[in-house]
Scaffold this active site. Sequence first.
Site, PDB file in Angstrom:
ATOM      1  N   LYS A  40       6.758  -0.533 -23.499  1.00  0.00           N
ATOM      2  CA  LYS A  40       6.638   0.664 -22.645  1.00  0.00           C
ATOM      3  C   LYS A  40       6.780   0.303 -21.169  1.00  0.00           C
ATOM      4  CE  LYS A  40       2.354   2.281 -21.524  1.00  0.00           C
ATOM      5  NZ  LYS A  40       2.117   2.427 -20.076  1.00  0.00           N
ATOM      6  N   ASN A  41       6.035  -0.710 -20.741  1.00  0.00           N
ATOM      7  CA  ASN A  41       6.009  -1.004 -19.309  1.00  0.00           C
ATOM      8  C   ASN A  41       7.260  -1.734 -18.819  1.00  0.00           C
ATOM      9  OD1 ASN A  41       3.637   0.330 -19.169  1.00  0.00           O
ATOM     10  ND2 ASN A  41       2.333  -1.492 -19.061  1.00  0.00           N
ATOM     11  N   CYS A  75      -7.049   8.410 -11.398  1.00  0.00           N
ATOM     12  CA  CYS A  75      -6.768   7.775 -12.688  1.00  0.00           C
ATOM     13  C   CYS A  75      -8.089   7.349 -13.309  1.00  0.00           C
ATOM     14  CB  CYS A  75      -5.874   6.562 -12.463  1.00  0.00           C
ATOM     15  SG  CYS A  75      -5.484   5.696 -13.966  1.00  0.00           S
ATOM     16  N   ARG A  87      -6.169   3.547  -8.152  1.00  0.00           N
ATOM     17  CA  ARG A  87      -4.853   2.914  -8.309  1.00  0.00           C
ATOM     18  C   ARG A  87      -3.995   3.286  -7.101  1.00  0.00           C
ATOM     19  NH1 ARG A  87      -2.735   3.533 -14.340  1.00  0.00           N
ATOM     20  NH2 ARG A  87      -1.296   1.922 -13.632  1.00  0.00           N
ATOM     21  N   ASP A 102      -4.535  -4.935 -19.886  1.00  0.00           N
ATOM     22  CA  ASP A 102      -4.180  -3.943 -20.903  1.00  0.00           C
ATOM     23  C   ASP A 102      -4.626  -4.344 -22.311  1.00  0.00           C
ATOM     24  OD1 ASP A 102      -3.106  -2.357 -18.945  1.00  0.00           O
ATOM     25  OD2 ASP A 102      -1.040  -2.986 -19.283  1.00  0.00           O
ATOM     26  N   ARG A 155       0.995   8.057 -25.904  1.00  0.00           N
ATOM     27  CA  ARG A 155       1.708   7.712 -24.665  1.00  0.00           C
ATOM     28  C   ARG A 155       2.329   6.330 -24.766  1.00  0.00           C
ATOM     29  NH1 ARG A 155      -1.422   8.853 -19.209  1.00  0.00           N
ATOM     30  NH2 ARG A 155       0.493   7.817 -18.601  1.00  0.00           N
TER      31      ARG A 155
HETATM   32  N1  EPU Z   1      -2.952  -2.190  -6.208  1.00  0.00           N
HETATM   33  C1  EPU Z   1      -3.193  -2.000  -4.876  1.00  0.00           C
HETATM   34  N2  EPU Z   1      -2.221  -1.397  -4.123  1.00  0.00           N
HETATM   35  C2  EPU Z   1      -1.028  -1.009  -4.656  1.00  0.00           C
HETATM   36  C3  EPU Z   1      -0.794  -1.214  -6.027  1.00  0.00           C
HETATM   37  C4  EPU Z   1      -1.785  -1.817  -6.774  1.00  0.00           C
HETATM   38  O1  EPU Z   1      -4.245  -2.364  -4.361  1.00  0.00           O
HETATM   39  O2  EPU Z   1      -0.200  -0.465  -3.924  1.00  0.00           O
HETATM   40  C5  EPU Z   1      -3.993  -2.830  -7.034  1.00  0.00           C
HETATM   41  C6  EPU Z   1      -4.406  -1.953  -8.216  1.00  0.00           C
HETATM   42  O3  EPU Z   1      -5.415  -1.040  -7.853  1.00  0.00           O
HETATM   43  C7  EPU Z   1      -4.878  -2.987  -9.212  1.00  0.00           C
HETATM   44  C8  EPU Z   1      -3.933  -4.146  -8.976  1.00  0.00           C
HETATM   45  O4  EPU Z   1      -3.426  -3.960  -7.632  1.00  0.00           O
HETATM   46  O5  EPU Z   1      -6.178  -3.399  -8.890  1.00  0.00           O
HETATM   47  C9  EPU Z   1      -2.787  -4.245  -9.923  1.00  0.00           C
HETATM   48  O6  EPU Z   1      -2.128  -2.976 -10.043  1.00  0.00           O
HETATM   49  P1  EPU Z   1      -0.580  -2.860 -10.366  1.00  0.00           P
HETATM   50  O7  EPU Z   1       0.119  -2.219  -9.226  1.00  0.00           O
HETATM   51  O8  EPU Z   1      -0.075  -4.189 -10.805  1.00  0.00           O
HETATM   52  O9  EPU Z   1      -0.582  -1.837 -11.577  1.00  0.00           O
HETATM   53  P2  EPU Z   1       0.573  -0.826 -11.925  1.00  0.00           P
HETATM   54  O10 EPU Z   1       1.867  -1.395 -11.548  1.00  0.00           O
HETATM   55  O11 EPU Z   1       0.209   0.525 -11.422  1.00  0.00           O
HETATM   56  C10 EPU Z   1       1.045  -1.769 -14.320  1.00  0.00           C
HETATM   57  C11 EPU Z   1       1.024  -1.235 -15.713  1.00  0.00           C
HETATM   58  C12 EPU Z   1      -0.411  -0.996 -16.154  1.00  0.00           C
HETATM   59  C13 EPU Z   1      -1.158  -2.317 -16.057  1.00  0.00           C
HETATM   60  C14 EPU Z   1      -1.052  -2.892 -14.634  1.00  0.00           C
HETATM   61  C15 EPU Z   1      -1.684  -4.257 -14.482  1.00  0.00           C
HETATM   62  C16 EPU Z   1       3.125  -0.060 -15.841  1.00  0.00           C
HETATM   63  C17 EPU Z   1       3.850   1.218 -15.960  1.00  0.00           C
HETATM   64  N3  EPU Z   1       1.795  -0.004 -15.766  1.00  0.00           N
HETATM   65  O12 EPU Z   1       0.446  -0.762 -13.499  1.00  0.00           O
HETATM   66  O13 EPU Z   1      -0.357  -0.586 -17.505  1.00  0.00           O
HETATM   67  O14 EPU Z   1      -2.508  -2.134 -16.391  1.00  0.00           O
HETATM   68  O15 EPU Z   1       0.329  -2.999 -14.259  1.00  0.00           O
HETATM   69  O16 EPU Z   1      -1.092  -5.172 -15.340  1.00  0.00           O
HETATM   70  O17 EPU Z   1       3.728  -1.114 -15.841  1.00  0.00           O
HETATM   71  C18 EPU Z   1      -1.060   0.531 -19.476  1.00  0.00           C
HETATM   72  O18 EPU Z   1       0.038   0.256 -19.976  1.00  0.00           O
HETATM   73  O19 EPU Z   1      -2.018   0.982 -20.141  1.00  0.00           O
HETATM   74  C19 EPU Z   1      -1.255   0.308 -18.028  1.00  0.00           C
HETATM   75  C20 EPU Z   1      -2.234   0.883 -17.336  1.00  0.00           C
END
Ligand code: EPU
Length: 428
Positions: free
Chosen positions: A22-23, A116, A121, A308, A400
Amino acid sequence: MDKLEIEGGVPLRGEVAISGAKNAVLPILAATILADGPCVLEGVPDLRDLDTMIRILRELGVEVEKGPGILTTQVVDDSKCRAPYELVKTMRASICVLGPLLARRKRAEVSFPGGCVIGPRPIDLHVAGLEGLGAEMRLEAGYIHADGRKMSGREIYLGGAYGPTVTGTANVLMAAVLTPGTTVIEHAACEPEVADLARFLVAMGGKVVGIGGPHLEVTGVDRLTGARHRVIADRIEAGTFMTAAAITHGDVVLRGADASHLTAAIATLTRMGVTVERRADKSIRVRALERIRPTDIVTLPHPGFPTDLQAQFMATLCVADGNSFVTEKIYPERFIHVAELQRMRARIRKEGPTAIVEGVDYLSGAPVMASDLRASAALVVAGLAARGTTLVDRVYHIDRGYERIEEKLVALGARIRRISDRTPAPLD
Ligand code: EPU
């Protein structure tokens, strides 16, 4: 809203095919906005989140055709730049269209993602990264309005308080491939899904060096062609089935999973006394012959233990022979499954971002409800081992991100069935 009814206590046995990730597919689909020609994606899972991304792409003038395991895309109208609130609010990964829109169409209006259930996030790193490339961004009426006409390659540092950002790296990478000059992304996320996206961009004619590592060098090109790409296997689905095998004392072979993406999960299972065998045909066999042993888990960016899989491993540790500590370093508030597991007789105490899990002899089936994808998966895992009947409400969360989960579990011998209800799933 559908429910899943599980009669626990059956050791899972047999083989299960792991679906596409998915991701990985979500940002890859967003990247098709960059292509001048048709793109073909293979190994695509049938998921609710994917349907959401397809709707967003259609809004953005991309024709998407869906076949079994395959998606074909073609940009037909590149004047559209608005990703609406109604769709973005249902899936945070929608933010992945921001980078490609800026790079290819020089303009984007993307609804600012809201709250969220797994905790804060923010998207500050996405914004800082794109601004670092020269994009002009402002927030108005709930939308990010972005202008990419002055973008050029620069050095961008993408580390935050919780490590690198997965979709933030994807956004900057997708913007950089069509931005003149050389962009260096420092502290890039090393998740296999980011590497898969980078490989897709290379297949389209993009120039990316350092794929899979924290230092990415991107040389902008004038145009990207269409490309054909097979999406990597879903390591989180694989890890979820591993815990389902472990907690039921089963013997399950995972087909199509990539063990090199699962090193932390496999090492953790081994510490828990679970036998994990990487076989010559690239399948992974998981057997739990003895009582689960307690262990400590700390979630970290890849190649550390993935957040995850935290909930599913916690569910498994609920029946371990002793106490385990589970610390969440990516989303310190991602513990919504704890209260539901407690309803199933689990003994868990929370101390800040750590859960102390005291292993019990057995879990007891109960009606439970979760409000997040992985938390729901953890309740299914717990239900598979619990005595009696577990009724998991709000299954739309599982839909999802897990393709036909109950069918796959039934094929492994689980007593699980979907109880359908005509009430539509809410769009949250
Ligand atoms: N963060 C910030 N600022 C940002 C972005 C992130 O502080 O601008 C923080 C977040 O709050 C968190 C950490 O950095 O503490 C990591 O967040 P990240 O941006 O890596 O998460 P994401 O890209 O929004 C993806 C996956 C998530 C998974 C996370 C961490 C996708 C579509 N989603 O989210 O997947 O938990 O990386 O590995 O790729 C799931 O599949 O259930 C899911 C939530």
